[in-house]
Write a protein that holds these residues in place. Structure first.
Motif, PDB file in Angstrom:
ATOM      1  N   ARG A   4      44.188  34.442  43.857  1.00  0.00           N
ATOM      2  CA  ARG A   4      43.686  35.004  42.434  1.00  0.00           C
ATOM      3  C   ARG A   4      42.233  35.309  42.514  1.00  0.00           C
ATOM      4  N   THR A   5      41.423  33.922  42.905  1.00  0.00           N
ATOM      5  CA  THR A   5      40.129  33.889  42.654  1.00  0.00           C
ATOM      6  C   THR A   5      39.458  33.636  43.965  1.00  0.00           C
ATOM      7  N   ALA A  19      36.828  24.265  40.094  1.00  0.00           N
ATOM      8  CA  ALA A  19      37.694  23.192  39.371  1.00  0.00           C
ATOM      9  C   ALA A  19      38.198  23.719  38.271  1.00  0.00           C
ATOM     10  N   HIS A  20      37.824  24.835  37.626  1.00  0.00           N
ATOM     11  CA  HIS A  20      38.115  25.359  36.231  1.00  0.00           C
ATOM     12  C   HIS A  20      38.688  26.898  36.091  1.00  0.00           C
ATOM     13  N   ALA A  21      38.799  27.530  37.328  1.00  0.00           N
ATOM     14  CA  ALA A  21      39.187  29.103  37.560  1.00  0.00           C
ATOM     15  C   ALA A  21      40.753  29.122  37.385  1.00  0.00           C
ATOM     16  N   GLY A  22      41.523  28.034  37.689  1.00  0.00           N
ATOM     17  CA  GLY A  22      42.943  28.221  37.366  1.00  0.00           C
ATOM     18  C   GLY A  22      43.553  28.351  38.545  1.00  0.00           C
ATOM     19  N   ALA A 380      26.986  25.797  33.818  1.00  0.00           N
ATOM     20  CA  ALA A 380      27.330  26.455  32.630  1.00  0.00           C
ATOM     21  C   ALA A 380      27.745  28.055  33.094  1.00  0.00           C
ATOM     22  N   SER A 381      26.886  28.433  33.999  1.00  0.00           N
ATOM     23  CA  SER A 381      27.173  29.708  34.499  1.00  0.00           C
ATOM     24  C   SER A 381      28.808  29.645  34.919  1.00  0.00           C
ATOM     25  N   ALA A 382      28.899  28.973  35.801  1.00  0.00           N
ATOM     26  CA  ALA A 382      30.248  28.540  36.418  1.00  0.00           C
ATOM     27  C   ALA A 382      31.178  28.496  35.200  1.00  0.00           C
ATOM     28  N   HIS A 388      36.687  32.750  31.908  1.00  0.00           N
ATOM     29  CA  HIS A 388      37.241  34.390  31.747  1.00  0.00           C
ATOM     30  C   HIS A 388      38.377  34.500  32.849  1.00  0.00           C
ATOM     31  N   ARG A 389      38.421  33.629  33.739  1.00  0.00           N
ATOM     32  CA  ARG A 389      39.715  33.807  34.905  1.00  0.00           C
ATOM     33  C   ARG A 389      40.818  33.475  34.208  1.00  0.00           C
TER      34      ARG A 389
END
Ligand code: FDA
Length: 389
Positions: A4-5, A19-22, A380-382, A388-389
């Motif tokens: 996906r990402t 760690a947070h993109a799903g 923060a940008s990450a 948004h993912r």
């Protein structure tokens, strides 16, 4: 293989995003270990954030781009995470937070966060090429000598800037951003020692003193360090981000005091004291001796006229210095400039022209001051991209 990402770069920004993109996230890096700059940062203790992190501590062509992401993932959010992992920390100075133990605690924490999120990490993996068609990115990777092709709905550029090529810094994020039609602002080494003509400060190499370093764009009160090659220390690293070749910087060696008043009251109270002895009460002895090579520091305090005090004050609080160069990317902590933020959405870090393409961290034209700000921006940008993912 389909994901996906796909995140390129497992540094401060890439690990946080992974760690947070799903689910369905793969992060790749050409290094043998992730988060190498975290590991070596802050003298091995990682200055991981700053209590006073705010938008004024960042440079970039767009003075507003970084605000939204920094507000939505703050230093307090990261401190919560650090607290959950029981990592002990302390404030060193000016809000700068360091690990009590080792910087690798932060790397290990991020690795654990990635593992819990189910993100895959491929190390020793280089990018051979990227194409985009039918809403998907097709990325050719060389993984430990084997070619793998990965397709992804989202591609996050997190390979950082050009600083310290020896540590594996490359311009990959800039090349890929350019390939997809994005502009790159002028890049230059920042948070970097400044070089002077040969031998200028060699005699006082290792001497450090508090100073205010300024030019007409900025000013910083921190330590100034004299080196064999020129000037370093936090005050110089800070002002280097605002300096351009051919320009002067101004050093005030008495940042917290009114030197003229100091000398006048010393003259009244201790007229027989020599001027150098008085100056050495406020400045390192070796620096006073060095200054005496170009300034007249002879005589006793009683011999000083008001006019000479005024001239001395001008020389020591407005010492004009013209660096020959910076030490360059070899030692620069960060790269100033980068992927032009005009082409990206400040809430999501996604390209305005190619949906699914994101850029985060140092690769973007957002650069923080010295003191934990750059890691905070990376995260923060990450988080903005990952959410948004
Ligand atoms: P970062 O550079 O961390 O990560 C990029 C990743 O991409 C790396 O893992 C790299 O191997 C990989 N990569 C690069 N090119 C690639 C390619 N072609 N193919 C595959 N992978 C590739 N900041 C701070 O806030 N506090 C501090 O204490 C310090 N201290 C410090 C010390 C030193 C010596 C340096 C050099 C820098 C700092 N910094 C700092 C700055 C901080 O390290 C920097 O701003 C962040 O690491 C940027 O995070 P990124 O994830 O954007 O890039």
């Amino acid at each position: 293989m389909q994901v996906r990402t796909l995140i390129l770069g497992a540094g401060a920004a890439g690990m946080m995003a992974a760690a947070h993109a799903g689910p369905g996230t793969l992060v790749v890096d050409h290094a043998a270990s992730p988060g190498e700059k975290i590991r070596i940062s802050g003298g091995g203790r990682c200055n991981f954030t700053n209590l006073h992190c705010g938008p004024e501590a960042f440079l970039g062509a767009n003075a507003h781009f970084h605000k939204s992401a920094l507000a939505r993932y703050s230093q307090w959010d990261f401190l919560d995470l650090v607290g959950r992992y029981g990592i002990a920390w302390h404030e060193k100075t000016l809000g700068q937070l360091f690990c009590d133990g080792k910087a690798t605690q932060i790397v290990d924490m991020l690795r654990q966060e990635m593992a819990q999120a189910g993100a895959d990490l491929w190390l020793k993996t280089t990018v051979a090429g990227v194409t985009h068609a039918d809403g998907r990115f097709r990325v050719a990777l060389d993984r430990e000598g084997r070619r793998e092709t990965v397709t992804a709905g989202a591609l996050i550029l997190a390979t950082g800037g050009k600083s310290i090529p020896k540590m594996g810094a490359t311009g990959l994020a800039y090349d890929l951003a350019r390939q997809f039609g994005h502009a790159i602002t002028e890049t230059r080494p920042a948070l970097v020692p400044l070089v002077f003509e040969k031998g200028r400060f060699a005699g006082i190499s290792g001497v450090s003193t508090p100073a205010r370093l300024s030019n007409d764009r900025a000013g910083f009160d921190e330590a100034l360090l004299f080196t064999h090659r020129g000037l370093s220390g936090p005050a110089i690293l800070q002002i280097s981000s605002y300096w351009r070749e051919g320009e002067e910087i101004v050093a005030n060696l008495f940042p917290g005091a009114d030197l003229s008043e100091v000398l006048k009251s010393a003259r009244a109270a201790e007229g027989r004291r020599s001027l150098t002895t008085e100056l050495a009460r406020h400045l390192p002895q070796r620096l006073v001796a060095h200054l005496g090579e170009s300034l007249d520091l002879t005589g006793n305090l009683a011999d000083l006229s008001d006019r000479r005090i005024a001239a001395l004050t001008e020389s020591l609080t407005g010492w004009r210095l013209k660096p020959a160069a910076s030490e360059g990317y070899r030692t620069a902590e960060v790269t100033l400039g980068g992927i032009d933020t005009d082409g990206f959405d400040s809430r999501t870090m996604m390209s305005k022209t190619l949906p699914g393409l994101y850029a985060i961290g140092e690769a973007l034209d957002v650069t923080g001051w010295l003191g934990g700000y750059n890691f905070q921006w990376a995260r923060a940008s990450a988080m903005a991209a990952a959410r948004h993912r």
